[in-house]
Design a protein around this motif. Structure first.
Motif, PDB file in Angstrom:
ATOM      1  N   ASN A  54       0.857  -1.177   0.000  1.00 31.31           N
ATOM      2  CA  ASN A  54       0.000   0.000   0.000  1.00 31.31           C
ATOM      3  C   ASN A  54       0.898   1.233   0.000  1.00 31.31           C
ATOM      4  O   ASN A  54       2.119   1.118   0.051  1.00 31.31           O
ATOM      5  CB  ASN A  54      -0.998  -0.012   1.170  1.00 31.31           C
ATOM      6  N   THR A  55       0.291   2.395  -0.086  1.00 29.85           N
ATOM      7  CA  THR A  55       1.049   3.621  -0.265  1.00 29.85           C
ATOM      8  C   THR A  55       1.033   4.461   1.000  1.00 29.85           C
ATOM      9  O   THR A  55      -0.036   4.732   1.543  1.00 29.85           O
ATOM     10  CB  THR A  55       0.466   4.439  -1.437  1.00 29.85           C
ATOM     11  N   HIS A  56       2.222   4.854   1.437  1.00 29.98           N
ATOM     12  CA  HIS A  56       2.351   5.824   2.519  1.00 29.98           C
ATOM     13  C   HIS A  56       2.524   7.201   1.904  1.00 29.98           C
ATOM     14  O   HIS A  56       3.394   7.403   1.054  1.00 29.98           O
ATOM     15  CB  HIS A  56       3.547   5.519   3.402  1.00 29.98           C
ATOM     16  N   LEU A  57       1.695   8.122   2.316  1.00 26.28           N
ATOM     17  CA  LEU A  57       1.794   9.521   1.926  1.00 26.28           C
ATOM     18  C   LEU A  57       2.406  10.229   3.129  1.00 26.28           C
ATOM     19  O   LEU A  57       1.705  10.732   4.008  1.00 26.28           O
ATOM     20  CB  LEU A  57       0.409  10.079   1.583  1.00 26.28           C
ATOM     21  N   ASP A  58       3.731  10.233   3.184  1.00 24.48           N
ATOM     22  CA  ASP A  58       4.442  10.658   4.388  1.00 24.48           C
ATOM     23  C   ASP A  58       4.641  12.163   4.426  1.00 24.48           C
ATOM     24  O   ASP A  58       5.114  12.767   3.457  1.00 24.48           O
ATOM     25  CB  ASP A  58       5.798   9.944   4.459  1.00 24.48           C
ATOM     26  N   VAL A  59       4.292  12.756   5.574  1.00 19.03           N
ATOM     27  CA  VAL A  59       4.544  14.170   5.846  1.00 19.03           C
ATOM     28  C   VAL A  59       5.742  14.198   6.787  1.00 19.03           C
ATOM     29  O   VAL A  59       5.682  13.672   7.894  1.00 19.03           O
ATOM     30  CB  VAL A  59       3.322  14.855   6.487  1.00 19.03           C
TER      31      VAL A  59
END
Length: 195
Positions: A141-146
């Motif tokens: 899955n995709t991590h949308l990291d801040v």
């Protein structure tokens, strides 16, 4: 977790506010910012691990600017040296506190502070990457990291947690081989922003 949960709604609102205010310096980061905002508009629970195939995460590069060094963790699932970070939790009041919580938990340094602009913790960059956070036998899955910068007091001593295979300080110019370009870019940004 339901969207009616007050804490989740407040965290979602903060993420939208944080990403709306933040103005990156380059077009690639601007496109990621817009993509993250689209994700949040489509996914009221888009900050939590249960939101698949993508969710927002929060991380921080822990740096000791006085010694020009960064603390990295050897991640057991990824097998690479990374910054501290992970999933948002329902008790997190905002993205910055999620990143700080993860940094403190994984570094063992209790008195970290996030780099701020105009008195407000501000992201240093965004990074979208594929992971298997739901298990080795599950789809990626995709991590949308801040990503933030966490400032450690001069001479801070780290304490390894059970979430890490190893934990070490590295000179800015001496990052380990098992570090990807995203981490190298985050460390370079941290160096520029704290010097």
């Amino acid at each position: 977790m339901t969207v009616t949960d007050t804490g989740a709604s407040a965290l979602h609102a903060d993420a939208v506010r944080t990403l709306t205010r933040w103005r990156p310096a380059d077009q690639d980061q601007e496109q990621l910012r817009l993509d993250y905002l689209d994700h949040l508009a489509e996914q009221p629970e888009g900050l939590f691990r249960s939101c698949l195939p993508a969710h927002i995460t929060a991380s921080a590069a822990v740096v000791d600017p006085a010694a020009e060094r960064v603390l990295l963790t050897l991640h057991p699932k990824v097998g690479r040296w990374l910054q501290m970070g992970g999933h948002c939790e329902p008790g997190d009041r905002d993205l910055a506190s999620a990143a700080l919580r993860e940094a403190v938990e994984e570094s063992g340094i209790p008195d970290l502070t996030l780099l701020a602009v105009d008195g407000r913790p501000t992201p240093a960059k965004l990074d979208r990457h594929q992971v298997r956070c739901t298990g080795k036998d599950r789809p990626e899955n995709t991590h949308l990291d801040v990503q933030y910068i966490a400032l450690a007091p001069a001479g801070a001593q780290a304490l390894i947690s059970e979430e890490s295979l190893d934990l070490r300080w590295f000179d800015y110019d001496g990052l380990p081989e098992l570090t990807d370009d995203s981490v190298r870019d985050l460390v370079a940004r941290a160096r520029r922003l704290t010097s």
